[in-house]
Design an enzyme around this catalytic site. Structure first.
Site, short mmCIF file in Angstrom:
data_model
loop_
_atom_site.label_atom_id
_atom_site.label_comp_id
_atom_site.label_asym_id
_atom_site.label_seq_id
_atom_site.Cartn_x
_atom_site.Cartn_y
_atom_site.Cartn_z
N ARG B 119 64.45 58.66 -41.18
CA ARG B 119 64.15 59.95 -40.54
C ARG B 119 64.74 59.92 -39.15
NH1 ARG B 119 57.72 59.14 -38.87
NH2 ARG B 119 58.17 58.62 -36.72
N ASN B 157 58.62 66.53 -34.60
CA ASN B 157 57.67 65.42 -34.74
C ASN B 157 58.05 64.27 -33.83
OD1 ASN B 157 55.44 64.03 -36.16
ND2 ASN B 157 57.10 62.62 -36.74
N GLU B 158 57.13 63.88 -32.98
CA GLU B 158 57.37 62.71 -32.13
C GLU B 158 58.79 62.71 -31.60
OE1 GLU B 158 56.10 59.35 -34.51
OE2 GLU B 158 54.01 59.71 -34.02
N GLU B 311 47.61 62.72 -34.27
CA GLU B 311 47.75 61.72 -35.33
C GLU B 311 46.96 60.49 -34.96
OE1 GLU B 311 51.63 60.42 -36.47
OE2 GLU B 311 52.45 62.43 -36.60
N TRP B 319 53.51 49.83 -40.01
CA TRP B 319 54.75 49.55 -39.28
C TRP B 319 54.65 48.36 -38.34
CZ3 TRP B 319 52.87 50.51 -34.49
CH2 TRP B 319 51.91 51.52 -34.34
N GLU B 359 56.21 54.94 -45.79
CA GLU B 359 54.86 54.80 -45.25
C GLU B 359 53.80 54.70 -46.33
OE1 GLU B 359 55.39 56.72 -40.85
OE2 GLU B 359 54.69 58.09 -42.41
N PHE B 361 52.28 52.28 -47.41
CA PHE B 361 51.17 51.37 -47.10
C PHE B 361 50.36 51.82 -45.89
CE2 PHE B 361 53.84 48.41 -49.64
CZ PHE B 361 52.90 48.10 -50.60
N HIS B 362 50.60 53.04 -45.43
CA HIS B 362 49.84 53.58 -44.30
C HIS B 362 48.53 54.17 -44.85
CE1 HIS B 362 48.82 55.92 -40.76
NE2 HIS B 362 49.84 55.42 -40.11
#
Lengths: 674, 674, 674
Positions: B119, B157-158, B311, B319, B359, B361-362
């Site tokens: 991204r 985003n960010e 968030e 991460w 992501e 595993f987030h």
């Protein structure tokens, strides 16, 4: 492809065991070649690999051929009674190929060209490289197929290259089209709805090049699979060319054990027999254990049939930061470990130490100091001993224990952004293997799709990725009376590396009788309460260090063997056992210390009815392996050591091994295990 | 730009507190969406962010639009009573953009392209990227401005990308022309007479690409400022497009706390309210302290008005190298810390855990294991509690203490080739913040140009770069009765990162009554002699570890509070105090251990007449914050802990908090501080 | 080339000792220049280097010249009595050169361009860069050759750049053609039969760019030699241009001691005198020892004649990670160490500290704080003292001990894939040097081809590469009565980095009376048994830590001085001595701890009949050096220290030195050694 897959026993060259080396005569003046042959004979060498890095000598300019020197070498070897493993020299193209056709050079993920001047500078997806490799392979096969010295073919060398360039992108797309047919399926498999990665045309798809942040796990996994397949197809292409000229001699290539760049299960299927390179690290006292595991992988890759140790070192290597030499005796012990674990031969890289080039500090059969040297003497002594062991040749492996291992799973398990980088597949593999090693139990390391019926016990240490067919087969295996130990963070994902939804380990939860809702990497060790099923005493001072899982039993007969002694999981199960059909299945929801793993694994061994050759365990540094009627006892350490053996191992029950000493005992017919 | 800046209290969407999550329905089959909405309601969620990574779904090919699915999602959410934070999906362009327009891809300082497949692969200075982002923003704004589910706009985003390519070079030059007008001024500002770096034409100027040795600090600082401004202008551009269609709903973007790539003081000014992402690290017991500081930065960025935690994680992230999960209770405690420090809402990334993508595993509100899970239960309990706390919404921050922080100063302070890389801005910031945290004192982290009149005490920990106006304002502030604590290596440079000539800290030396001639990074710790002004006893065994300064008093009333006890500076001042006008100013010429910093900072607090909520200090792991009439007591640690509170805090003076427990007390009107 | 090589004594500028600094007036307003000159005089400065980084000021656009400011600076300096070291500003081309001619920018091994914006961004093989450098050199030489302020020429700055681009490849090929004439010889020298690296045309040859695996050691060594030669030829080209205008003033450039990028033996030959930059690391208590060794290298490079410390720091530098400042006194002690070891002058970088640019945190004679500062006071005190020591000017070095050092050997020894990366040339060099330093014995560090007749003892610590002529000369040297100590892993390879076949150390085995068959890097320390030849007592608790060799004596009179006490080599020789002709030769087959090296080296000193100035050894931190009639006693440490001196050193036998204190004693005529 239509080449007949020869059975290994018939296809291994020669009789008795192979004892050999890489021989690179082009590095030395012609006048010294007869001396080399004489020294080979003195050392007991019966096979040499020739031509691995000879492309530039054979084709010094594009289309100009020079075979005279190689003719002479092969004739000389033949005259001396040395058989030849003839290589296609395609691992290291000459500089002219990279100069004239830069597209044959590989490119890394950041776009850097990797140039000639070393070796391996080929792009596996470059049509021009493939054409040039095919041409020289055909030339060599045509010329030497009938040569009387020829014993086998050695395709390339340690296949393993990766490239991210545009030609690789093209080939990757073709491979993906073959796999997914439609772009929709690819988008679905890779989960490209995440982070707006959806592809609208095939042309957009690239290798996973440098990107601003974490890559797509599906793309990365497929690119590893693709690269592996490209390398396998390089082998296939050269093999098929050779087959046009020669249907007699076996064809193989040298693998590198647990090399992560190529799925050897795929490659092994294409070879006539498995050949592997293994270099013990004399600076690491536990290196021999990884060696044993690697040899057991070779057994698994060859389906229990003999294999060949294609490369190893007589003493130090040159490519580690600090290259400790082998202690006197270790040369023999290392070689016998391979033979004991199914190798029908042992070869060294290389016959004569180079005085120039990148590997000039690598040891050899004939070191710089010459043949009046410890290393040559030890190599020659080993050669003589290998001849004595000749009757072992062809004896297959007979093990009742399998460890399931899968390159795809390894790749997927160690992708970026996972719960913990501290949980490492190879570490878990070794941890589950060591208890077996310590009790003289041998193993085959096999792919999860393997037919498991011939095994009484299978271990799945951190087998992250598990396809539905394999999961179904495992259930049936246990149901039919098999025994299965499943390590942490297993069966997490399917073939596309998509996580199973619901409680884990999805496809195996039922047979295990346990499931969990959260993986909990640990920030500090947590005590485990584990009472040994065999002794009834509680293990002292054992902890999970990096990993725990929040589990709950749900099978009617599932038992907790060990539980967490403190922390958020206090009282919850850490190790469980579940009877299932005629078999039993264990699950481990933590990383275990050696003592706990030994207790667990040996309980499973006992439950599986497998007799244990060394019930009390071997001393540190000692390896014990049976092959056929021979029992190999090997001391990999610097201290004298005594091994207690049950009476079934002959009359003497205590065997003393000097430092780096080996004893090979001929056993009575009543084998301890088989 | 002509958009009316709405007051935050009126512009925050909804009533009561926000409780929400990122919702990415495109990752799941349509059939599961109604279940999602039902689960949202079960969890008490009232706002979801939609569309952050939907570009490829909305515009699968250039100019081809597909809004049907998003229409359906918004209608469904509206029907379920869930309000929507609608994102422009410009953080992650689809692959086709990078394929068709490679100039939209960013390039690193060494010239490597960063590709799609992850991204953020956009070049903030690419006109083509900006045009494509503008087009989709307009499409979305036009279509959904009137949608009844809409509550707010979430731009990109960010924000945070950097590029060193030729288009960025062009844009950098334009930015520089705007700033310096003439090349002479630029050459002067950057000090290009050093090392023959003088530019003779604008076209020569480049981003600070890879170079043979240390770069030009002026160029590097300006490139960071330029990049920050480019990112702000991306926000502005999208905001202005949205405003054409919608002047009602507030527009913001999610920041990342102390992210070094963007000056949030600039960005905050452009938003309708401040929104921030914060991820506690459950593996670091002190992580919550950085969290508190980050929340206090948000207060400062929003001028004391409420802000939104956009968030956060319900449990582990994916991460870090080793991703420890949150302990039971920590989800609630972390959320309440933000609310206590001014957040009018708490959102999670993300609602439903992905089974694929980078992501997967987030953690999420609905984990892979489903809603019958600890995590979902805790999230839902928090949702219910947030509803109870609804009356807090809109309550502004009332703090009397400010910490001055400036991105330009941070960038300049940590440029290459400085006295010591061991002196770190963030470490100093936290060190000066911790004594306040430990005594229940809240803070706003503000830019040096902020009007300081509403503060009784300002701290400048390692504020390297200080412009003349800010220095003048600080002097006036102290003169008018303000209190100021200046940490080491502050006021070293001006806005151009040129060092002040003469004795340091140039612009502040007069008001501090002390100055120095040499910074002396330490090769070993040096003892400090420091008698506590409040207790009169000498602190034991305290040392400066990495930093000292060779200072001399020159003010008539300047006092030495602490001096070096050995070494070349033995007897020379390490901490000084100087009355100045109606106020007082402290200077610290060393890095101080926690105990010494606490003594100093709390002396200044006392001198400033600020009443201390917890005079004896809080136990480790405990946070105490007031917001409006509520006192939040939060236990961030694994042990039961008791807090002694003065009688003014209600009838009970001892509050006991279970591990990861929270208590929110309603206070009497006589507030302890305000 | 036809420039007359002037003797150094006559060519060093001025009378008495030089005391100077780099002066960069272009960084400051013209109005401050007269103040600068006044401060120079106050500090005792008699020489300043001007123009090192002035290219962009002198030629702001291509072909546009601006010398007016430099005229003024030189006139002003002349009027103030300050002599000028005038630099050619070719180390840092202006941005316009890189913009207009990108081929002048260097490229790293992976293909990254290194841009302007720092310094040194030139490609030494770029014809365009060379032409531009030649033009400005001619302009400056023509204009200032007759200027009365001119004292010497300073070509470029710290020559050292490398590039792997196509122009460098062209130049490399030409250099190789000159060296090898035929491709056959090149192929033979590089051993290209290894790994199929044979070149079929010159055009294929490239610099050793990034490659998939270990590079070719011959290619890498030649590329380092080529790069070194290119840098020397840059010096030669500018020197020859200057000579066209000026045959009077000496020409040199500033070296960087043990800088690995340039063979200073080649460069030194081209200069009129040796000038060197040395920066003590105040954070490393042993840094002064490397300083002493570096100064002794300068003596060796200048053939024993005086040399000039061209750059040093008054206090901290800026380019280390943590830049500790010099303690009071250290400025003087560091300067006197250079003078004691043959420097006829000491200069600082730089005169006035910059307030901008990459080196703004580097100390200077006039710091930011101004001249009322400790640093300026100490510099001025040193200036006054240097004037007192003026009579030393021109006094040559008189040492009887040489250490052989060769850049080619260093490069070859530390190539990739060697037995151990732990064995480091510089560490061994320092280890063999320290015993001499501790006993007040000075040394010249010289190339192996140097005529050794004037030395009584030569040391070869890890001299990996040794050509046949040098080996022959060493044998003759020992035979004629010389003494030689050979460290481990010496004489391993010939000039082409090819390993000697047979037992090592090939060319020196005969004279040493010992040879070996295997290098054995150690995985754990091994005890050594070593009885001191002088005291007859056995050294306690000494070990080889990383390196051992399997040796055997073969000379009739060879003695074992030390042997291994355990392990595989137990009882085998570790240190040997061999009488040979009228001399003696020692060999060391291990890395030795300090105590063992001291015993060995001092035995050899005694055997060579060299009288020892400080028989009991100096305390830690103390340096003692004689130059002419002066004895320099220098305390490099923070504690007061007393030195016991033999009666021959004047009447006082105990000298007490304060921390960072210096004493220079005038000695009686009966020198202790000379």
């Amino acid at each position: 492809m239509n080449r007949q897959q020869l059975g290994l026993a018939s296809s291994m060259p020669g009789e008795g065991l192979i004892f050999g080396a890489d021989y690179n005569p082009e590095q030395w003046p012609k006048a010294s070649w007869p001396t080399d042959v004489a020294l080979m004979k003195e050392a007991g060498i019966n096979l040499v690999t020739v031509g691995v890095f000879s492309w530039a000598q054979l084709e010094p300019e594009e289309g100009q051929w020079n075979f005279a020197w190689l003719d002479e070498v092969l004739d000389l070897l033949h005259a001396g009674g040395i058989r030849v493993s003839l290589a296609t020299p395609t691992a290291s193209p000459p500089p002219w190929l990279g100069k004239l056709y830069p597209q044959t050079l590989p490119t890394d993920a950041s776009g850097h060209t990797l140039w000639y001047g070393s070796r391996n500078q080929f792009n596996p997806s470059s049509p021009k490289y493939r054409a040039a490799a095919a041409t020289i392979t055909a030339k060599i096969a045509e010329r030497y197929a009938q040569h009387p010295a020829l014993a086998m073919w050695h395709v390339g060398n340690e296949l393993g290259q990766i490239s991210f360039d545009d030609e690789s992108a093209c080939a990757f797309r073709e491979w993906l089209m073959g796999k997914y047919v439609t772009l929709e399926r690819l988008n679905d498999a890779w989960g490209t709805t995440f982070w707006s990665q959806q592809y609208s045309t095939w042309e957009e798809i690239l290798p996973p090049r440098s990107a601003p942040y974490i890559g797509n796990p599906g793309q990365e996994l497929d690119f590893k699979r693709f690269t592996s397949d490209q390398l396998v197809s390089l082998f296939q292409a050269e093999r098929d060319i050779i087959t046009r000229y020669d249907t007699t001699h076996p064809i193989t290539t040298n693998m590198m054990g647990f090399f992560s760049g190529l799925d050897y299960n795929s490659l092994a299927r294409e070879t006539d027999f498995v050949a592997n390179d293994w270099y013990t690290d004399p600076g690491d006292p536990q290196s021999w254990q990884l060696g044993a595991l690697t040899h057991d992988l070779c057994r698994g890759l060859s389906g229990g049939k003999p294999w060949l140790l294609m490369e190893s070192a007589t003493s130090a290597v040159n490519w580690r930061g600090h290259n400790v030499a082998k202690e006197p005796g270790a040369l023999q012990v290392d070689a016998l470990s391979a033979v004991a674990r199914g190798a029908d031969g042992v070869c060294f890289f290389q016959f004569r130490q180079s005085s120039f080039g990148a590997e000039r500090f690598h040891s050899a059969v004939v070191p710089l100091a010459g043949s009046k040297s410890r290393v040559f003497r030890e190599a020659a002594a080993l050669g003589a001993y290998m001849a004595q062991l000749g009757a072992l040749a062809g004896t297959p492996s007979q093990t009742r224990i399998a460890i399931l291992f899968d390159w795809s799973s390894w790749w997927a398990a160690e992708s970026a952004a996972r719960p913990s980088e501290k949980l490492q597949v190879m570490e878990q593999l070794l941890a589950y293997y060591r208890p077996l090693l310590r009790h003289g139990l041998s193993v085959e390391v096999v792919h999860p799709d393997t037919d498991l019926d011939r095994f009484d016990l299978v271990l799945l240490p951190n087998l992250f990725l598990l396809g539905k067919p394999a999961a179904t087969a495992l259930k049936r295996y246990v149901s039919n009376g098999g025994h299965m130990v499943v390590g942490p963070f297993s069966a997490v994902a399917n073939e596309e590396a998509k996580l199973a939804t619901g409680r884990f380990p999805g496809a195996l939860a039922e047979v295990l009788g346990v499931s969990g809702e959260e993986w909990l990497p640990l920030d500090k060790p947590v005590p485990l309460v584990f009472t040994s099923p065999s002794t009834g005493t509680q293990l002292q001072d054992i902890h999970a260090s990096i990993w725990s899982e929040d589990l709950e039993l749900h099978g009617p007969n599932t038992r907790t063997l060990a539980y967490f002694g403190a922390g958020r999981l206090a009282g919850k199960p850490a190790i469980t056992a579940n009877p299932w059909g005629a078999g039993e299945a264990w699950y481990v929801g933590a990383d275990l210390p050696a003592e706990a793993l030994e207790t667990l694994v040996m309980s499973a061994v006992a439950a599986a009815g497998i007799q244990v050759p060394v019930p009390l365990g071997l001393p540190d540094d000692i390896e014990a392996v049976e092959r056929g009627d021979q029992l190999f006892l090997l001391n990999h350490g610097p201290t004298l050591s005594s091994v207690e053996l049950p009476g079934t191992f002959g009359t003497s029950t205590t065997i003393t091994l000097p430092p780096y000493g080996a004893k090979v005992l001929s056993q009575k017919k009543n084998r301890v295990y088989s």
